[in-house]
Design a protein around this motif. Structure first.
Motif, PDB file in Angstrom:
ATOM      1  N   GLY A   1      32.327  53.698  41.139  1.00 40.87           N
ATOM      2  CA  GLY A   1      32.933  54.960  41.868  1.00 40.87           C
ATOM      3  C   GLY A   1      32.201  55.087  43.279  1.00 40.87           C
ATOM      4  N   ASN A   2      30.803  54.578  43.337  1.00 41.00           N
ATOM      5  CA  ASN A   2      29.937  54.931  44.477  1.00 41.00           C
ATOM      6  C   ASN A   2      29.749  53.720  45.366  1.00 41.00           C
ATOM      7  N   ARG A   3      30.707  52.683  45.258  1.00 39.43           N
ATOM      8  CA  ARG A   3      30.703  51.422  46.152  1.00 39.43           C
ATOM      9  C   ARG A   3      32.009  51.146  46.556  1.00 39.43           C
ATOM     10  N   SER A   4      32.121  50.914  47.803  1.00 41.36           N
ATOM     11  CA  SER A   4      33.436  50.324  48.456  1.00 41.36           C
ATOM     12  C   SER A   4      33.664  49.241  48.163  1.00 41.36           C
ATOM     13  N   GLN A   5      34.773  48.594  47.439  1.00 46.88           N
ATOM     14  CA  GLN A   5      35.229  47.391  47.058  1.00 46.88           C
ATOM     15  C   GLN A   5      36.443  46.970  47.755  1.00 46.88           C
ATOM     16  N   ILE A   6      37.088  47.697  48.580  1.00 47.41           N
ATOM     17  CA  ILE A   6      38.371  47.171  49.465  1.00 47.41           C
ATOM     18  C   ILE A   6      38.011  47.199  50.689  1.00 47.41           C
ATOM     19  N   PHE A   7      38.488  46.134  51.559  1.00 43.69           N
ATOM     20  CA  PHE A   7      37.987  46.103  52.933  1.00 43.69           C
ATOM     21  C   PHE A   7      38.888  47.110  53.705  1.00 43.69           C
TER      22      PHE A   7
END
Length: 268
Positions: free
Chosen positions: A106-112
């Motif tokens: 939840g605390n990390r962006s995984q989508i460009f």
């Protein structure tokens, strides 16, 4: 009877940390003769999880939860002990192992941010070699469950936090994993978005028999989604049992609060 999909035995992770001292002389000494201290983040824990279970992994900050997840997903090597996930040693980082798990943080962006979610999902389809029909069916079904069908072709940076979080769930499921690792999946979301995600996880577990391993400080997430709890404290596993059993154990506990009859007088 479901088969065992995660097996952890005497899993331990220790770190060496430098002891920093104040003062110029002490810092120079530490540069040439560093003093270290061994820190045990995870202390010889053992448990197993069957296929299709929904398990909550909880504990206070620093209890060793994230370290354990990193070892289970192969991004961190254990100091001793071992774990098997989907029949693989995570540390080997084999392609078959990577295809068997999905991790949503939840605390990390995984989508460009510059791609639309649909473009990103198509990229995952190629990387994970997902069948065309399965991919389209999964996208349509999960997007409908999460109420984001009309957001798939919107540039990711233009989506709200809740919509981006739901897209990360869609990205995690579309690769057809056997295990879904979730680390604070509802952090920062509004009440309605949290409700959508909890309902989605419950349906996903029932319909697809995907094993869910959930870490969260939001106890509503845990109580709603998970049938079983693993509780960590200072690197040790202190509880391994059903959620209902833990609730029954403490149902007689009462809390008393006090209210002052008069306000505090700052002048005294």
């Amino acid at each position: 009877m479901n088969k065992e999909i995660i097996k952890v035995h005497d899993l331990t992770k220790k770190y060496l940390i430098n002891l920093q001292k104040n003062g110029i002389r002490q810092r120079i000494e530490n540069l040439f003769w560093p003093q270290t201290k061994e820190l045990t983040a995870v202390n010889s824990i053992s448990f197993s999880i069957d296929e299709g279970e929904s398990v909550g992994f909880i504990g206070q900050n620093g209890a060793g939860k994230t370290t354990t997840i990193k070892m289970l997903t192969g991004t961190l090597y254990p100091t001793s002990g071992y774990c098997r996930v989907s029949g693989f040693n995570p540390a080997d980082q084999s392609n078959d192992f990577k295809k068997s798990i999905a991790v949503v943080m939840g605390n990390r962006s995984q989508i460009f941010p510059d791609l639309t979610p649909r473009d990103y999902l198509k990229l995952l389809k190629v990387i994970y070699e997902v069948n065309d029909t399965v991919f389209e069916n999964t996208c349509s079904k999960v997007a409908r469950m999460l109420n984001i069908e009309d957001k798939l072709d919107v540039q990711t940076r233009k989506l709200s936090l809740g919509e981006r979080m739901k897209m990360k769930f869609l990205a995690g499921v579309v690769i057809q994993p056997k295990i879904l690792f979730l680390d604070e999946p509802t952090i920062g979301l509004d009440v309605l978005s949290k409700k959508d995600i909890r309902n989605f996880l419950i349906e996903l577990n029932k319909q697809e028999n995907i094993t869910i391993f959930l870490t969260s400080h939001d106890m509503e997430d845990i109580i709603t989604v998970c049938h079983r709890l693993l509780i960590m404290n200072k690197g040790n596993l202190i509880w391994n049992g059903s959620t209902q059993k833990l609730k029954n154990k403490f149902k007689e506990v009462n809390y008393i609060s006090f209210t002052k009859a008069s306000a505090f007088n700052r002048k005294k």
